[in-house]
Structures are given as structure tokens and as C-alpha cells.
Write an enzyme that holds these catalytic residues in place. Structure first.
Site, PDB file in Angstrom:
ATOM      1  N   SER A 130       4.468   4.596  -1.823  1.00 29.06           N
ATOM      2  CA  SER A 130       3.493   3.511  -1.907  1.00 29.06           C
ATOM      3  C   SER A 130       2.273   3.876  -2.734  1.00 29.06           C
ATOM      4  O   SER A 130       1.409   3.034  -2.956  1.00 29.06           O
ATOM      5  CB  SER A 130       3.031   3.129  -0.496  1.00 29.06           C
ATOM      6  OG  SER A 130       2.415   4.246   0.128  1.00 29.06           O
ATOM      7  N   CYS A 131       2.188   5.118  -3.187  1.00 26.17           N
ATOM      8  CA  CYS A 131       0.951   5.596  -3.803  1.00 26.17           C
ATOM      9  C   CYS A 131       1.229   6.243  -5.144  1.00 26.17           C
ATOM     10  O   CYS A 131       2.096   7.098  -5.251  1.00 26.17           O
ATOM     11  CB  CYS A 131       0.260   6.605  -2.876  1.00 26.17           C
ATOM     12  SG  CYS A 131      -1.200   7.360  -3.598  1.00 26.17           S
ATOM     13  N   GLY A 132       0.477   5.847  -6.164  1.00 26.01           N
ATOM     14  CA  GLY A 132       0.690   6.412  -7.481  1.00 26.01           C
ATOM     15  C   GLY A 132      -0.132   7.651  -7.770  1.00 26.01           C
ATOM     16  O   GLY A 132       0.094   8.327  -8.759  1.00 26.01           O
ATOM     17  N   CYS A 164      -1.120  10.072  -5.172  1.00 20.47           N
ATOM     18  CA  CYS A 164      -1.157  11.002  -4.048  1.00 20.47           C
ATOM     19  C   CYS A 164      -1.228  12.438  -4.540  1.00 20.47           C
ATOM     20  O   CYS A 164      -0.506  12.843  -5.446  1.00 20.47           O
ATOM     21  CB  CYS A 164       0.091  10.834  -3.182  1.00 20.47           C
ATOM     22  SG  CYS A 164       0.153   9.264  -2.314  1.00 20.47           S
TER      23      CYS A 164
END
Length: 271
Positions: free
Chosen positions: A108-110, A112
Site C-alpha cells: 500500500s506504500c510507495g 516505505c
């Protein structure tokens, strides 16, 4: 042996006024993908186990690690706990240090694991004129993409990213449980096939945060269309990079937040 992108799981369905029912639901798989550069570990992504070579190629390009032409090869190795993907670059190809990371990249995170604020929001190149498209091409593209999301139709739990030419014809589509991964897979597939990202537009079935803008710009694509809303920073970065940003895209319309000059009314097109 290739891993399936989905797997069936049992569940119990509850609906008001009805008895409980057993059901089976296909769910997307999410595995650890260790990405290394020339044998040196760089990050771990949580991704759907398909098109992993495209994911690696796209990640290298959209993270500004190296240019697509500097990638000499990609090796994918199955492991018990996940998949290892190693990208081999041409000698001296890395023009700048990749953003250092110390955590896994979640689906969900680009960003992290990025350690410094300066590495989180970086200056972007400015796009050239690129393609112009009709407003009507966008709802047409959405309809075409709906028909091509095989994993999405099966699981209702994945994102898609697709490239369309300036006439609105679908060229390539990639899916993943992570929206960033889907766009990286698309970027990698475009690079691997030698396609010009400046000749059309990208559609993503997700919200549009600034990382999605960044990845589209580094692909060289002049127009990004998102199904959900953009953030304020996404609009600012699109304006900085001369990217056309369209969001809240639906069958009956869309909102243009930046670069509207690339969108034309069919009635105003020259004969």
C-alpha cells in the site's frame, strides 16, 4: 514452478434476513519480493507474484535508479519464503544513488523505508508536449480496462495500471495487490517492449498520491488518469513536471486538475 496470483479460500456469507451460507472466494496472493541490484540487496516489496520482471524493471526506472536502457537483464529466483529478483545494470549505469531504504516496501506504500525527507519528495524532470487526447477517450478507456482486469474481476482486491494510445486503444495492462506495484509493472513492461510512454496516457484504478505522479513522469508519460481523487501534493508535483493530471474518472465524466491543454473537445479538433 510459477506461483498463482490468486488462491481460493472458504468463508461464511452473512446477509440480513437470510441464513448463513458457505462460500469460496478467490483472493489475491501477496508475497515477499526481494529486489537486488547487481546482487546487492536493495528492498523487499510485498507484491502479487506475476510479472515480477516487469515490476523490477519499472521500479528501477520510476525510482530513478537507472534508465531502462541500462538494464542488462533480470533474474527471478523462487525461494521458500518468497522470490528474489536481481537486476543487472550496465557498468557505470547508476547516475545517482538509489533512495536508501531500511524497511520492506508494503503493497500500500510507495515510500516505505525511505530514511530521509530529502529522498521522499524529490525534484522531477519536466515533460515535453507529448500526446493530446480527446476527453471522450477517457471513459472509453475505463470501459476497456474493466474488461481486461482478469485478476481484479476474480478477487475484487487488486489494482490495475494500463497504457492507452492517443486514440484511446488499450496497449498494456498490469495488475497487483499494490497500486504502486501495478504502475511499476506497467512501466517495466513498457520499457521491456520498447514502447514510447509519451505517445499516450496511463490509467490507474486507485487514488493518486504524489508517488503515482512521480512514477508516471519518470516513465515519460504526459497524461495520468486516476479513478479516485488526487492529493494536493500530487497536483503540485504534476504542475511542476508539466503532467496532465485527471482524476475522479467515471463513465460519465472526470475532473482535470493540471495540464488541461492536452485534453481537447472532439468538436474542436481540426478537420
Amino acid at each position: 514452478m510459477a506461483r498463482s496470483p490468486s488462491t481460493p479460500y472458504p468463508a461464511v456469507q452473512w446477509r440480513a434476513g437470510r441464513s448463513l451460507e458457505d462460500l469460496a472466494r478467490d483472493l489475491p496472493r501477496e508475497i515477499a519480493v526481494g529486489l537486488s541490484l547487481g546482487g546487492r540487496p536493495h528492498t523487499v516489496l510485498m507484491a502479487t507474484p506475476q510479472d515480477l520482471e516487469d515490476l523490477a524493471r519499472g521500479f528501477v526506472v520510476t525510482e530513478a535508479i537507472a534508465r531502462a536502457g541500462d538494464i542488462l537483464g533480470v533474474t527471478v529466483t523462487e525461494e521458500e519464503r518468497g522470490v528474489l529478483v536481481d537486476v543487472r545494470l550496465a557498468p557505470g549505469a547508476v547516475a545517482r544513488k538509489a533512495r536508501p531504504r531500511n524497511l520492506e516496501g508494503r503493497s500500500s506504500c510507495g515510500l516505505c523505508g525511505v530514511q530521509r525527507l530529502a529522498d521522499a519528495v524529490r525534484p522531477l524532470p519536466v515533460l515535453g508536449a507529448g500526446a493530446r487526447i480527446r476527453h471522450e477517450a477517457i471513459p472509453s478507456a475505463l470501459a476497456a480496462l474493466e474488461d481486461r482486469q482478469a485478476l481484479g474481476r476474480l478477487t475484487r482486491a487488486t489494482h490495475a495500471a494500463a497504457f492507452f494510445d492517443s486514440d484511446g486503444a488499450l496497449v498494456l495492462v498490469r495488475e497487483d495487490v499494490g497500486r504502486h506495484n501495478a504502475l511499476d509493472k506497467l512501466a517495466g513492461a513498457m520499457a521491456r517492449e520498447g514502447r514510447d510512454a509519451g505517445s499516450g496516457f496511463v490509467v490507474v484504478t486507485s487514488r493518486c498520491s504524489f508517488e503515482m505522479v512521480e512514477k508516471a513522469v519518470r516513465m515519460g508519460c504526459p497524461i495520468l488518469v486516476a479513478v479516485s481523487a488526487p492529493t494536493e501534493l500530487a497536483i503540485a508535483k504534476a504542475q511542476e513536471a508539466n503532467l496532465t493530471l485527471v482524476a475522479l474518472a467515471r463513465a460519465d465524466g472526470h475532473a482535470v486538475f493540471a495540464g488541461g491543454e492536452r485534453l481537447v473537445e472532439a468538436a474542436l479538433e481540426p478537420a
